[in-house]
Enzyme design. Sequence first.
Site, short mmCIF file in Angstrom:
data_model
loop_
_atom_site.label_atom_id
_atom_site.label_comp_id
_atom_site.label_asym_id
_atom_site.label_seq_id
_atom_site.Cartn_x
_atom_site.Cartn_y
_atom_site.Cartn_z
CG HIS A 44 0.93 2.63 8.75
ND1 HIS A 44 0.48 1.64 9.59
CD2 HIS A 44 2.09 2.17 8.23
CE1 HIS A 44 1.34 0.63 9.58
NE2 HIS A 44 2.32 0.93 8.75
CD GLU A 45 3.49 3.72 5.13
OE1 GLU A 45 4.68 3.52 5.45
OE2 GLU A 45 2.65 2.80 5.07
CD GLU A 62 5.01 -2.29 9.26
OE1 GLU A 62 4.03 -1.51 9.31
OE2 GLU A 62 5.98 -2.09 8.52
N GLY A 74 0.83 -1.20 0.00
CA GLY A 74 0.00 0.00 0.00
C GLY A 74 0.86 1.24 0.00
CB ALA A 75 2.24 3.49 1.68
CG MET A 76 8.73 1.21 1.78
SD MET A 76 8.60 0.06 3.17
CE MET A 76 10.09 0.46 4.06
CD GLU A 77 8.09 1.58 6.85
OE1 GLU A 77 8.57 0.67 7.55
OE2 GLU A 77 7.12 1.39 6.09
CG ASN A 78 11.02 4.12 0.95
OD1 ASN A 78 11.48 3.01 1.18
ND2 ASN A 78 10.06 4.33 0.07
CG HIS A 85 6.59 3.12 9.80
ND1 HIS A 85 6.93 2.21 10.77
CD2 HIS A 85 5.63 2.53 9.04
CE1 HIS A 85 6.20 1.11 10.62
NE2 HIS A 85 5.41 1.28 9.58
#
Length: 910
Positions: A346-347, A369, A310-314, A350
């Site tokens: 959410h991201e 998570e 869905g998404a990524m917290e880079n 992080h």
Amino acid sequence: MGGGFYISKFVGVVGIVFGAGAVATIIALAVVYSQEVANNEPQVTTPVIPTTVPSNEPWDKYRLPDTLKPDHYNLTLWPRLTANAQGLYIFTGKSYVVFQCVKETDLILIHSNKLNYTKWADGHLAKLSALGSTPAPTIKKSWLQPTTQFLVLELNGKLAVGESYQLDTVFVGELADDLGGFYRSVYTEEGVEKVVATTQMQPTDARKAFPCFDEPAMKNALVIMTSFDETKKMSTYLLAFIVSDYDYINSTRDNVLIRIYARKKAIADGQGEYALNKTGPILKFFEKYYNATYPLPKSDQIALPDFNAGAMENWGLITYRETALLYDPNMSSNSNKERIATIIAHELAHMWFGNLVTLRWWNDLWLNEGFASYVEYLGANEAEPDWNIKDLIVLGDVHRVFAVDALASSHPLSSKEEDIQKPEQISELFDAISYSKVRSSIFSTYLNTFAYDNTVYTDLWDHLQMAVNSTGTGASLPTGQTVHSIMNRWVLQMGFPVVTINTATGQINQQHFLLDPATAGSVPPSDFNYEWIVPIRWMNTGVVQQQTWLLDKTVTEEDWILANLNVSGYYRVNYDNANWERLLNVLSIHHESIPVINRAQLVDDAFNLARAKYIDTTLALRTTKYLRTEREYMPWESALDNLDFFYLMFDRSEIFGDMQAYLKYQVEPLFKHFGNITRNWTDVPTGHMDQYNQVNAIRVACSTGMEECQTLTKGWYSQWMKDSANNPIHPNLRTTVYCSAIAAGGAAEWQFGWDQFMAATIAIEADKLRSALACTKQPWLLNKYLEYTLDATKIRKQDATSTIVYIASNVVGQSLAWDFMRDRWSYIFTQYGGGSFSFSNLINGVTKRFSTEFELKQLKQFQADNSEVGFGSGTLAVSQSIERTTANIKWVAENKDSVQAWFNTEVPKE
């Protein structure tokens, strides 16, 4: 076109370059080409020394030895955004890593996967040099170890402890469309096909982009040419770099530059405005929540056409699916907006918990998570305070994870490090347990219990205990207990309890809840004997009582008792029959006496207690009788979710007709209610939850054959077919209206939907159509649709497995999808393995209707037939499907007759 770093026209594209995690204005990594790279494609020879016999050599293990510690990388990458003569998209790179020797060794292991290396003058795949006064030993042998994904260098001497060294490499990789590592995404804009070079490193794919020490504890910095600052120390899985022809919008909040990047047309159409407007307030909220300033000078967020998660917290550059970031009020529904707000929250969470403070190894993924999954509701609530979104934790997480954690094949939150070694084992951890159990139990229950709001420490229990002691709330803990002793029971053993309250005797007890009690013998032993210390919030005849803890407690029989008030604890509740009858009576005569969240809980607990044989199935069904007077979303959604199980078990049997008639009778007042308050469906309700329940009313009324509803949806869809440029259907209602009309129609309705899907330029609208196309009752259309999932020009790879699950959810398509998945498993496994959730969701989704001995036999044969190919991140899902199917078979045999009799009795006789 937005600003940023521009690569030369020699590359063939003007790209915006983003990075993750920097100290200055641009964070982490830029993708550029090197002036030193020759114009011709490099000729590469890569020696591979396979290991034919398992060994105890370090290179045959999956974890890095503790001999070296990386300090920083210097990396140059050059992606080719057009295909070469062989039809491949490639990237070339050169890098060096500076590392320190912390234990004497004559071996260097560094992660590498699917990279080909250019040999140096000495014939080896890398060059080693010393940065101190002691010369570096020469390389004795170098090779690639594909199974464990290492570049291996054996040395002719020892590296010296405390000394720093530099390892240089030159390499080539494929810029494939596999959605992992450094990969390509393709989209069409104004008739022109464009390529994006992008990344997804989590959990173990940074090694596909460049050789690196690819473990979360191996934090390091990166330097990209001389014009870029060094990044913060960070884990390799948080790295991101992107080359694109995108545009952006931006704003500044408290000296933090916020930018939303997307396709030019999406930005021009204002689809990034909602994300831009909500990012600042959410960041500000988290700064206060964590009591720590956002650690970076900018926050870039980018919407990608092809992205498996869905998404990524880079760090500093968060990547999203387009549906998770872009909002268009003319196309996006209320639920689309909620998804965007919660995923952004959410991201961003992080950025502190996960990025600044990072897990040591993937066995504790839940720390990352789970915390982010909990506080996403808090962040979204800050962005949209009128939604009461925190209540939805119960439906979105508690009920969801209960279904998995009640299986004997569940797993504890925290595993032993030695049990999580291979990449596929790591990927398996990205499941509902790691995300939703933490959100449902630990943080929602215990952080609220003790009112902790700023815990971001890795040694979580110690600091929670410090918070207890310092705030004087220690007296609220059970005598002799600590946060450690309480919390370890929830983390180190799988499952959860059912708390049984007997109002006649005053006794309270607990038991490990298993959906199928017959599986108790296969449950692994627990040091805590599957007992928990449970905080119990409760009410007596509508009056809230003081919280107690379940150790050895009794209650007094007085009127009706309701426990787990507002679902503040991670457990189910059972009662003696007399109290169940009193609760059912309250629901029937004055249901508002019970809080709305607990009305949803009573229904969900009852149905699952019945499946586990604690109460009769007919008692559970009786909790739905009061719904004719219920207008709130949460109880309705809970009931529909649980009745879905009955549909899965009986929609191929003679019971189906009576079930349909009963539910049609129950939903009729709700349908008429929303027809009235929306002026005959011309408006939408104002409340967030009411908009969801309006969708439920239409979905259930149409699917159970209510003529008034079907006429409405077919009329809207027909009107759209006549004038495709003007869609009369409100975005909130499109998914269910499209599905209803396509299910009731034939080839013309399906083809129109497909044409609109292929023409859709907004991903959210395409997703609505993609799910609705699976609703057709024509087997030949469903078979055609299944074949489309293997063609990335029709169904994007990121969407292939979920499309198969949509088809399997249709009773007509279930057997077709099962046959298709079995027949094409080898191809699916090879081509669509980039996502952590894909295989587990696919296997569970296609088999969820299984309830016969024949289907169980087929499932076991599927497991055996593909033992060599494997199931990757779906390995556990196969075991869970077998366990679930076995339980379904027994449940149907034991309940079919009573269920049929109950529905037959409850259906109003005309």
